[in-house]
Design an enzyme around this catalytic site. Structure first.
Site, PDB file in Angstrom:
ATOM      1  N   SER A   1      20.494  28.345  51.083  1.00 40.96           N
ATOM      2  CA  SER A   1      20.147  26.928  51.081  1.00 40.96           C
ATOM      3  C   SER A   1      20.198  26.370  52.500  1.00 40.96           C
ATOM      4  O   SER A   1      20.751  27.001  53.410  1.00 40.96           O
ATOM      5  CB  SER A   1      21.100  26.138  50.181  1.00 40.96           C
ATOM      6  OG  SER A   1      22.296  25.821  50.874  1.00 40.96           O
TER       7      SER A   1
ATOM      8  N   CYS B   1      32.659  34.648  42.371  1.00 39.15           N
ATOM      9  CA  CYS B   1      33.601  34.909  41.289  1.00 39.15           C
ATOM     10  C   CYS B   1      34.397  33.661  40.956  1.00 39.15           C
ATOM     11  O   CYS B   1      34.268  32.612  41.579  1.00 39.15           O
ATOM     12  CB  CYS B   1      34.571  36.021  41.692  1.00 39.15           C
ATOM     13  SG  CYS B   1      33.761  37.498  42.346  1.00 39.15           S
TER      14      CYS B   1
END
Length: 625
Positions: free
Chosen positions: A359, A2
């Protein structure tokens, strides 16, 4: 994932307008395209933009406790929120949602400021405590989620990105010249500075408390390298791999499509391999380059095929002109890690197929994977044998000649060769070796007026500060600690956050799980950098997980062919950006010499030219804002 922002007026009678909050939040639409929300009461205003990941129906923010005395806006993920609910919140609280956001509210009610140390995840948080009339801001341990603020003694502004703060009005855009100097040394601006004197970064593993009496910033965690344990290699491999699996599994919680970045290297490949143990097939995303020496797409594709992954890739053509200004807008301040380009593109590819991507960031910092660690330790050994006076007398003058040695072969003009060895300590040499623009060059790059205003400020102080606070005498561990406090936080994680959120993509990093990092910090440094071999114990532990060809493949890194671009696709753009207007900051005569040498192939000035290009582009974006 967000975007959050807000305003706190400490003076009685001040009112925060909803229109101000709306304007601030609108700058963060890319961080949260799914929903918006606002809370305002007198002098406090909170705003939120939401990218829905968990509790899609019930996770609206701002969110409060039962009697609306505590309000929160939150950016991130708390991976242990269900465990925290069981441990602390089994009675006395009424839960209205299934979101981790509500856990934070009730945890704050139970523990107060001690609540942040209990959270396992990534977060930027703003909590309004109406009973105490105070605002609390907090940032996760590694700084995965950004949080900026401005405080003038009466009003505090905060936001996930600097651009949100401007919309509140009344802020000066005066440049912080020390931050400018830092930028040309590091190619990024280390916390807590920003390029603007009026705006600061909340440091990782800190929280900020603001009320009418003022402001205080408090640390709540740090990585410790002074608690090493002596285990066998087999024991370390087993213990690490078990914790690594746990970190990966925790990051698979999602109610939206989830995948991973895959480069073909060890870090991302290990993440994908462990993901595949829990959910198969894995969605993987890669990018490649037309320049073969930079391209890992084929390696990533082959590994994805062995796992039966759903693999997607994109080849980056040298047509990045349109992206330069976009990156400058998203990063808000000068940022010159050129791998922001492929990171943006791989995030773009991933967002077409998933909303969350894992990642492999953190592997090099945790396990001494960068080549510079090996070079620094070798230079450190030389310092112990060659007296400082001899090194200063021999290498010092050569280091001063470095900017002018255009006649010499490149190997003899390497920064670490002369400048690092002339330094009297490990950290002095390390700073000199990693600097994009060492002190001798910076004297030529910055105008005399800027140097005068800097008054002798030394950007190496940033690294010295952390080096002295590392809590260990082990030279490798101290350098790793410095990188975790600087390069990891303000380069790697900034790069990933802005590039991914520009594409409304959430990125999670298992190797930066703080529990996992605490374990790795206990591994002796000789098992990380072993006889010049970085990531030794990491690779050893992954032998049952990854093919030998990945474990033995030479490291490429996420580099881009900037040197070639400056002689081709980016030539006209860069020439215009650098030389069209004098700005009183940079010395055009020096830059002209660098430009001509680069174009003739006499010297590779690509790192400095990219740093200047991104600075000039930021200036244009800042003026237009």
């Amino acid at each position: 994932m967000c975007g959050i922002c807000g305003v706190f007026e400490t003076e009685e009678g001040k009112i925060v307008q909803r229109a101000t909050l709306k304007s601030m939040a609108d700058t963060l639409n890319h961080r949260g395209p799914d929903d918006e929300g606002f809370y305002g009461c007198g002098g406090i205003g909170l705003a939120h933009r939401r990218l829905s990941i968990i509790d899609l129906e019930g996770g609206h923010q701002p969110l409060s406790n039962e009697d609306e005395t505590v309000w929160i806006v939150f950016n991130g993920e708390i991976y242990n929120f269900e465990e925290l609910n069981r441990r602390y919140l089994s009675s006395g609280h009424v839960f209205r949602t299934r979101s981790d956001t509500e856990t934070i509210v009730h945890l704050y009610e139970e523990l107060g400021e001690a609540c942040f140390a209990e959270m396992r995840g990534m977060f930027a948080i703003a909590l309004w405590d109406s009973r105490r009339k105070r605002l609390v801001l907090a940032r996760d341990r590694l700084g995965k989620k950004p949080l900026f603020y401005s405080w003038d003694g009466r009003r505090l502004l905060f936001g996930s990105e600097i651009k949100a703060l401007w919309k509140a009005g009344g802020l000066s855009r005066e440049m912080d010249l020390e931050a400018l100097s830092d930028y040309f040394s590091y190619q990024y601006i280390p916390a807590p500075k920003t390029i603007y004197r009026s705006v600061r970064k909340l440091r990782p593993a800190h929280y900020l408390v603001v009320d009418k009496s003022g402001i205080r910033e408090v640390p709540y965690w740090d990585i410790q390298f002074n608690q090493t344990r002596q285990l066998s290699e087999a024991e370390w491999c087993a213990e690490f791999l078990a914790e690594y699996r746990s970190a990966v599994k925790a990051r698979l919680i999602s109610e939206v499509p989830l995948g991973a970045f895959l480069s073909g290297g060890i870090d991302s490949s290990s993440v994908v391999a462990l993901m595949n143990e829990f959910q198969s097939p894995v969605t993987t995303c890669s990018i490649g380059f037309t320049e073969e020496s930079y391209d890992e797409a084929a390696d990533a594709r082959r590994f994805a095929e062995t796992l039966g992954a759903k693999h997607f890739e994109h080849i980056v053509e040298p047509h990045v002109i349109g992206l330069i200004s976009k990156l400058a807008w998203h990063y808000d301040e000068p940022f010159a890690d050129s791998s922001a380009v492929p990171t943006y593109y791989v995030s773009q590819v991933a967002r077409r197929h998933v909303t969350v991507a894992l990642s492999g960031d953190g592997g090099d910092e945790n396990f001494a994977g960068y080549r510079r660690y090996k070079l620094t330790m070798r230079e450190d050994q030389l310092r112990s044998f060659v007296p400082a006076a001899v090194r200063r007398g021999v290498f010092g003058p050569l280091g001063e000649l470095y900017p002018k040695m255009d006649w010499a072969p490149q190997v003899f003009r390497a920064k670490s060769t002369f400048q690092s060895l002339a330094r009297t300590s490990t950290i002095e040499g390390y700073f000199s070796g990693i600097s994009c623009c060492p002190p001798a060059l910076k004297k030529q790059l910055l105008t005399g007026d800027i140097q005068k205003q800097l008054g002798g400020y030394d950007s190496a102080d940033v690294m010295r500060y952390h080096y002295e606070r590392a809590g260990t005498l082990d030279p490798l561990s101290r350098i790793q600690y410095v990188d975790m406090k600087t390069y990891l936080v303000d380069d790697i994680l900034v790069k990933v956050d802005r590039a991914s959120m520009a594409n409304s993509l959430e990125v999670r990093c298992p190797l930066l799980d703080h529990k996992l990092m605490e374990l790795i910090a206990q591994i002796p440094s000789g098992l990380k950098l072993n006889n010049g071999r970085g990531k030794y114990i990491f690779k050893k532990s992954l032998e049952p997980v990854l093919p030998r060809e990945i474990l033995t493949r030479a490291k490429k890194g996420f580099a881009v062919p900037v040197a070639e671009w400056f002689r081709g696709e980016l030539k006209d753009l860069t020439q215009e950006a650098i030389f069209q207007r004098q700005d009183g900051v940079l010395n055009n005569a020096f830059l002209t010499r660098c430009w001509k040498q680069h174009q003739r192939g006499q010297r590779d000035w690509s790192a400095l030219l990219w740093t200047v290009l991104m600075f000039k582009t930021w200036q244009e974006v800042d003026k237009a804002a």
